[in-house]
Design an enzyme around this catalytic site. Structure first.
Site, PDB file in Angstrom:
ATOM      1  N   HIS A   1     -37.603  23.075   9.274  1.00  0.00           N
ATOM      2  CA  HIS A   1     -36.785  23.778   8.292  1.00  0.00           C
ATOM      3  C   HIS A   1     -37.128  23.257   6.903  1.00  0.00           C
ATOM      4  CE1 HIS A   1     -34.227  23.959  12.012  1.00  0.00           C
ATOM      5  NE2 HIS A   1     -34.306  25.231  11.677  1.00  0.00           N
TER       6      HIS A   1
ATOM      7  N   TYR B   1     -29.453  10.677   7.207  1.00  0.00           N
ATOM      8  CA  TYR B   1     -29.587  10.693   8.659  1.00  0.00           C
ATOM      9  C   TYR B   1     -28.740   9.587   9.272  1.00  0.00           C
ATOM     10  CZ  TYR B   1     -33.068  14.185   7.881  1.00  0.00           C
ATOM     11  OH  TYR B   1     -33.666  15.354   7.497  1.00  0.00           O
TER      12      TYR B   1
ATOM     13  N   PHE C   1     -47.220  23.345   1.008  1.00  0.00           N
ATOM     14  CA  PHE C   1     -47.932  22.383   1.869  1.00  0.00           C
ATOM     15  C   PHE C   1     -48.070  22.944   3.280  1.00  0.00           C
ATOM     16  CE2 PHE C   1     -47.228  18.953   5.022  1.00  0.00           C
ATOM     17  CZ  PHE C   1     -48.409  18.230   4.866  1.00  0.00           C
ATOM     18  N   TYR C   2     -46.964  23.398   3.851  1.00  0.00           N
ATOM     19  CA  TYR C   2     -47.013  23.901   5.232  1.00  0.00           C
ATOM     20  C   TYR C   2     -47.802  25.206   5.323  1.00  0.00           C
ATOM     21  CZ  TYR C   2     -43.785  20.305   6.820  1.00  0.00           C
ATOM     22  OH  TYR C   2     -43.222  19.091   7.152  1.00  0.00           O
TER      23      TYR C   2
ATOM     24  N   ASN D   1     -37.658  24.316  -2.169  1.00  0.00           N
ATOM     25  CA  ASN D   1     -38.609  23.213  -1.995  1.00  0.00           C
ATOM     26  C   ASN D   1     -40.020  23.819  -1.905  1.00  0.00           C
ATOM     27  OD1 ASN D   1     -40.070  20.936  -1.370  1.00  0.00           O
ATOM     28  ND2 ASN D   1     -38.699  20.239   0.258  1.00  0.00           N
TER      29      ASN D   1
ATOM     30  N   ALA E   1     -43.083  21.702  -0.530  1.00  0.00           N
ATOM     31  CA  ALA E   1     -43.148  21.592   0.935  1.00  0.00           C
ATOM     32  C   ALA E   1     -43.595  22.919   1.549  1.00  0.00           C
ATOM     33  CB  ALA E   1     -41.790  21.163   1.484  1.00  0.00           C
TER      34      ALA E   1
ATOM     35  N   TYR F   1     -40.302  20.009  17.151  1.00  0.00           N
ATOM     36  CA  TYR F   1     -39.548  20.170  15.904  1.00  0.00           C
ATOM     37  C   TYR F   1     -39.845  18.997  14.971  1.00  0.00           C
ATOM     38  CZ  TYR F   1     -35.398  20.488  12.873  1.00  0.00           C
ATOM     39  OH  TYR F   1     -34.556  20.571  11.796  1.00  0.00           O
TER      40      TYR F   1
END
Ligand code: ACO
Length: 187
Positions: A134, A41, A145-146, A139, A142, A92
């Site tokens: 996203h 980032y 998890f979501y 993955n 993840a 987001y």
């Protein structure tokens, strides 16, 4: 101070302290994210983060050790005449991650709960609103998890990433019914 190795053998459900992002701890967030994510980032990401409404970011501490964080931003689409389409506003999740030794102890869920709370009590939208993110294809931790928190895969975006493989990602979202009755400061 407890080492990561000791923490990994501790019983689950760690006591998590969620703290705002500040000019003082932003360097720690930068280190954390470089460990957690394959994408680097930019400095602007962190400058914008510190300047954003405080509730869009949370750092998770366990016994004063930074172990995870979430960074969000508000996305407002444009109407045909170029004005902000407030009714279409979304939240987001840019990044949400927890250091490996501290996973599966509820830290990620605590960070995600904070995000949902921000949306539920958002002053900028009333009605149904979406929180989305996203997830890179592959993955599975993840994604699971979501999905465990009610999110659904809405779309597969081909070649979303330019510098990492696999380049595809899933657009994952959760529709939340908001009240729009309170201000951020009251959350
Ligand atoms: N005892 C046993 N299991 C538990 C407990 C507990 N006390 N608490 C939670 N769990 C289980 C949950 O049920 C969950 O299971 P599921 O994934 O099968 O539904 C699992 O542990 C994880 O839940 P949490 O502990 O709340 O989440 P965690 O702290 O492990 O964080 C995360 C999950 C963020 C996905 C983590 O794996 C991670 O950081 N991965 C690397 C970074 C990453 O990929 N982030 C997401 C990318 S997408 C984006 O950033 C927008």
């Amino acid at each position: 101070m407890e080492s990561p190795a000791e923490a990994s053998t501790a019983s689950p459900s760690l006591p998590v302290d969620l703290r705002p992002l500040t000019a003082e701890n932003v360097a720690a967030l930068r280190c954390l994210n470089s460990t957690l994510f394959p994408v680097a980032y930019t400095e602007k990401f962190y400058t914008d983060a510190v300047a954003a409404p405080a509730l869009f970011h949370r750092l998770a501490y366990v016994c004063d050790v930074l172990v995870g964080a979430v960074c969000c931003r508000r996305e407002v689409p444009r109407t045909a005449d170029g004005a902000d389409d407030i009714c279409g506003a979304k939240l987001y999740i840019m990044t949400l991650g927890v250091l490996a030794p501290y996973r599966e102890c509820g830290v990620g869920s605590a960070l995600l709960r904070h995000v949902i709370d921000v949306l539920l009590l958002s002053p900028w939208v009333e009605g149904t609103c979406e929180v989305f993110l996203h997830v890179q294809v592959g993955n599975d931790d993840a994604l699971s998890f979501y999905q465990g928190h009610g999110f659904v895969v809405k779309q597969r975006l081909v070649d979303y990433y330019r510098k990492i493989q696999p380049a595809d990602c899933f657009y994952v979202g959760l529709d939340v019914v908001t009240t729009g009755l309170r201000q951020f400061g009251e959350v």
